[in-house]
Design an enzyme around this catalytic site. Structure first.
Site, PDB file in Angstrom:
ATOM      1  N   LYS A  13       0.834  -1.208   0.000  1.00  0.00           N
ATOM      2  CA  LYS A  13       0.000   0.000   0.000  1.00  0.00           C
ATOM      3  C   LYS A  13       0.869   1.260   0.000  1.00  0.00           C
ATOM      4  O   LYS A  13       0.635   2.180  -0.766  1.00  0.00           O
ATOM      5  CB  LYS A  13      -0.905   0.058   1.248  1.00  0.00           C
ATOM      6  N   ARG A  88     -10.394   1.135   7.537  1.00  0.00           N
ATOM      7  CA  ARG A  88      -9.960  -0.252   7.695  1.00  0.00           C
ATOM      8  C   ARG A  88     -11.071  -1.119   8.251  1.00  0.00           C
ATOM      9  O   ARG A  88     -10.927  -2.334   8.319  1.00  0.00           O
ATOM     10  CB  ARG A  88      -8.822  -0.275   8.697  1.00  0.00           C
ATOM     11  N   ARG A 127      11.459  -6.219   5.486  1.00  0.00           N
ATOM     12  CA  ARG A 127      11.137  -4.787   5.341  1.00  0.00           C
ATOM     13  C   ARG A 127      11.915  -3.929   6.334  1.00  0.00           C
ATOM     14  O   ARG A 127      11.978  -4.243   7.514  1.00  0.00           O
ATOM     15  CB  ARG A 127       9.630  -4.604   5.551  1.00  0.00           C
ATOM     16  N   ARG A 162      10.366  -1.939  11.815  1.00  0.00           N
ATOM     17  CA  ARG A 162       9.290  -1.413  12.671  1.00  0.00           C
ATOM     18  C   ARG A 162       9.041  -2.362  13.832  1.00  0.00           C
ATOM     19  O   ARG A 162       9.128  -3.581  13.674  1.00  0.00           O
ATOM     20  CB  ARG A 162       8.008  -1.268  11.839  1.00  0.00           C
ATOM     21  N   ARG A 173      -1.830  -9.034  13.125  1.00  0.00           N
ATOM     22  CA  ARG A 173      -2.340  -7.947  12.269  1.00  0.00           C
ATOM     23  C   ARG A 173      -3.115  -8.523  11.080  1.00  0.00           C
ATOM     24  O   ARG A 173      -4.128  -7.949  10.653  1.00  0.00           O
ATOM     25  CB  ARG A 173      -1.183  -7.068  11.781  1.00  0.00           C
TER      26      ARG A 173
HETATM   27  P1  AMP Z   1      -0.054   0.581   8.961  1.00  0.00           P
HETATM   28  O1  AMP Z   1       1.143   1.471   8.909  1.00  0.00           O
HETATM   29  O2  AMP Z   1      -1.151   1.045   8.047  1.00  0.00           O
HETATM   30  O3  AMP Z   1       0.297  -0.872   8.770  1.00  0.00           O
HETATM   31  O4  AMP Z   1      -0.664   0.709  10.467  1.00  0.00           O
HETATM   32  C1  AMP Z   1       0.102   0.334  11.585  1.00  0.00           C
HETATM   33  C2  AMP Z   1      -0.794   0.207  12.801  1.00  0.00           C
HETATM   34  O5  AMP Z   1      -1.460   1.458  13.050  1.00  0.00           O
HETATM   35  C3  AMP Z   1      -1.923  -0.807  12.677  1.00  0.00           C
HETATM   36  O6  AMP Z   1      -1.492  -2.139  12.977  1.00  0.00           O
HETATM   37  C4  AMP Z   1      -2.908  -0.264  13.710  1.00  0.00           C
HETATM   38  O7  AMP Z   1      -2.489  -0.568  15.027  1.00  0.00           O
HETATM   39  C5  AMP Z   1      -2.784   1.244  13.532  1.00  0.00           C
HETATM   40  N1  AMP Z   1      -3.712   1.765  12.494  1.00  0.00           N
HETATM   41  C6  AMP Z   1      -3.384   2.417  11.350  1.00  0.00           C
HETATM   42  N2  AMP Z   1      -4.468   2.754  10.636  1.00  0.00           N
HETATM   43  C7  AMP Z   1      -5.529   2.293  11.343  1.00  0.00           C
HETATM   44  C8  AMP Z   1      -6.940   2.300  11.131  1.00  0.00           C
HETATM   45  N3  AMP Z   1      -7.491   2.851  10.022  1.00  0.00           N
HETATM   46  N4  AMP Z   1      -7.725   1.723  12.090  1.00  0.00           N
HETATM   47  C9  AMP Z   1      -7.209   1.177  13.194  1.00  0.00           C
HETATM   48  N5  AMP Z   1      -5.893   1.114  13.456  1.00  0.00           N
HETATM   49  C10 AMP Z   1      -5.051   1.667  12.546  1.00  0.00           C
END
Ligand code: AMP
Length: 225
Positions: A13, A88, A127, A162, A173
């Site tokens: 993404k 999400r 990553r 990360r 996740r």
């Molecule tokens: P990402 O960088 O998009 O993989 O997001 C990393 C983490 O941020 C996720 O595992 C969630 O803990 C939190 N997070 C990011 N976006 C959302 C969302 N739209 N809803 C809920 N948690 C989110």
């Protein structure tokens, strides 16, 4: 152009959002990046969301919805954007629909980046992302190696794994992702907004597939709308 990217962690993404920004000058809205920035700056919200992120759990809908709403209601509200990681959940999609409606904006497409779980786990192990919160670009030891090992090509800051990119957290996740995504996609499929894209292909091919899908929706899509 207003797009939503849907896909599990590691589906690319962020990489595709970056390309869409370069190609069309869109604003990227990444809720994960916003939370990581809040954690790095040790804000009240950062302290609140950190335990959930570290465990690979989703941040509760009201917190995420507020963060996004604040952005859209501010003086610099984005007009042309790509959403990376929001909405999400079905509840977030409903809140986002209402927010866009109030702002007289509508979505053009929801890009669903589809990829098997085992491929996600393999990818995420390699990553490494830029430690500079202003940059945050991610590389991969096999698929997208940086020019200098451990160093960001864009800004030169060190690359780090990360905290939530270990296998146990990734599996959790992925569990969260599957639990929430069916309803989310059904909602957008009813609006005929979803384009399914195979995210197992290399990034260039995925990007071409996205451009083809956007052009199918709007023959003028590539003329930078
Ligand atoms: P990402 O960088 O998009 O993989 O997001 C990393 C983490 O941020 C996720 O595992 C969630 O803990 C939190 N997070 C990011 N976006 C959302 C969302 N739209 N809803 C809920 N948690 C989110």
């Amino acid at each position: 152009m207003r797009l939503v990217l849907v896909g599990p962690p590691g589906s690319g993404k962020g990489t595709q959002a970056e390309r869409l920004v370069q190609r069309f000058g869109l604003t990227v809205i990444g809720t994960g990046a916003m939370f990581r920035d809040a954690i790095a700056r040790d804000t009240t919200m950062g302290r609140q969301v950190r335990p959930m992120m570290d465990q690979g759990l989703l941040v509760p809908d009201p917190i995420v919805n507020d963060v996004v709403a604040e952005l859209f209601r501010g003086p610099t509200r984005p007009e042309r954007f790509v959403m990376d990681g929001y909405p999400r959940t079905y509840a977030q999609a409903i809140a986002f629909d209402a927010l866009l409606h109030l702002e007289y904006l509508s979505l053009d497409a929801v890009i669903n980046l589809a990829i098997p779980d085992d491929e996600v786990v393999r990818r995420i192990g390699g990553r490494r992302c830029c430690s500079n919160p202003e940059c945050g670009v991610c590389f991969h030891s096999m698929a997208r190696p940086p020019k200098v090992t451990g160093q960001c090509d864009v800004c030169g800051h060190p690359l780090l794994q990360r905290d939530d990119d270990n296998e146990e957290t990734i599996r959790r996740r992925l569990g969260e992702f599957h639990k929430n995504t069916d309803d989310l996609l059904t909602h957008y499929r009813k609006q005929k907004l979803v384009d399914d894209i195979a995210a197992t292909d290399p990034p260039d091919v995925i990007f071409q597939s996205i451009l083809t899908a956007l052009t199918r929706r709007n023959p003028k899509a590539q003329e930078v709308l």
